[in-house]
Design a protein around this motif. Structure first.
Motif, short mmCIF file in Angstrom:
data_model
loop_
_atom_site.label_atom_id
_atom_site.label_comp_id
_atom_site.label_asym_id
_atom_site.label_seq_id
_atom_site.Cartn_x
_atom_site.Cartn_y
_atom_site.Cartn_z
N LEU A 180 4.31 -9.23 9.36
CA LEU A 180 3.92 -9.16 8.43
C LEU A 180 4.69 -8.40 7.19
O LEU A 180 4.29 -7.74 6.36
N ARG A 181 5.63 -9.09 7.04
CA ARG A 181 7.01 -9.31 6.22
C ARG A 181 7.01 -9.98 5.07
O ARG A 181 6.88 -11.26 5.46
N ILE A 182 7.18 -9.34 3.49
CA ILE A 182 6.20 -10.69 2.64
C ILE A 182 8.07 -10.87 1.65
O ILE A 182 8.05 -9.53 1.23
N ARG A 183 8.41 -11.74 1.09
CA ARG A 183 9.22 -11.51 0.80
C ARG A 183 9.58 -12.01 -0.54
O ARG A 183 8.49 -13.66 -1.24
N TRP A 184 8.73 -12.05 -1.67
CA TRP A 184 8.28 -11.73 -2.96
C TRP A 184 9.09 -12.55 -4.24
O TRP A 184 10.38 -12.45 -3.86
N SER A 185 8.65 -14.12 -4.60
CA SER A 185 9.17 -14.61 -4.68
C SER A 185 8.16 -15.03 -6.19
O SER A 185 7.41 -15.54 -5.94
N LEU B 18 -2.10 -12.64 13.76
CA LEU B 18 -0.99 -13.27 14.69
C LEU B 18 0.30 -13.32 13.39
O LEU B 18 1.33 -13.57 13.81
N ALA B 19 -0.42 -13.32 12.15
CA ALA B 19 0.67 -13.39 11.49
C ALA B 19 1.98 -11.90 11.52
O ALA B 19 2.76 -11.62 11.27
#
Length: 147
Positions: A61-66, A54-55
């Motif tokens: 599946l892209r994550i923008r880390w903060s 689903l993600a």
């Protein structure tokens, strides 16, 4: 009746996670059951199997880390998952299941109070009525029995 093999098991089965596959049981009541840790592992793996596709389909599946994301993730993993599940199991071992699980109905009330405290959103009359009804229901279930 459960009959366990007396022969030496090699390689040794990790019995702390799952009972030995050589245990022969003749009824469902005596069938070997997985431990709490094994059940939690199975639950997490199955939810990952459902949520990962689903993600990938929705977000790629892209994550923008903060820092806020890392803090939220740490809070959800440590407190909401591990600590909450272990606390629930600890309470279930020491109390009545009905009384313990009725406490889960208080979760939305805590969310309303946190929303009020953090964002200044005042609960509506319908929310207040829901809080009263839910709290009364939990109090009825948690009250000591008279018998």
């Amino acid at each position: 009746m459960c009959r366990r093999s007396t022969a030496r098991r090699w390689p040794r089965w990790p019995s702390r996670w799952w009972p030995s596959p050589r245990a022969r049981c003749t009824s469902a009541a005596t069938a070997p059951r997985p431990t709490c840790a094994a059940r939690r592992l199975i639950q997490l793996l199955l939810s990952a199997l459902v949520l990962a596709p689903l993600a990938w389909g929705v977000e790629g599946l892209r994550i923008r880390w903060s820092w806020p994301l890392a803090g939220s993730l740490a809070f959800l993993v440590l407190f909401a998952s591990i600590l909450a599940t272990n606390t629930l199991h600890w309470l279930m071992r020491r109390g009545h299941a009905t009384r313990v699980t009725s406490l889960l109905f208080l979760t939305p009330i805590v969310a309303v109070v946190l929303e009020w405290a953090m964002y200044g959103v005042v609960p509506t009359a319908l929310s207040a009525l829901g809080i009263v009804v839910t709290t009364a229901g939990v109090a009825l279930v948690s009250a000591p029995s008279r018998g």
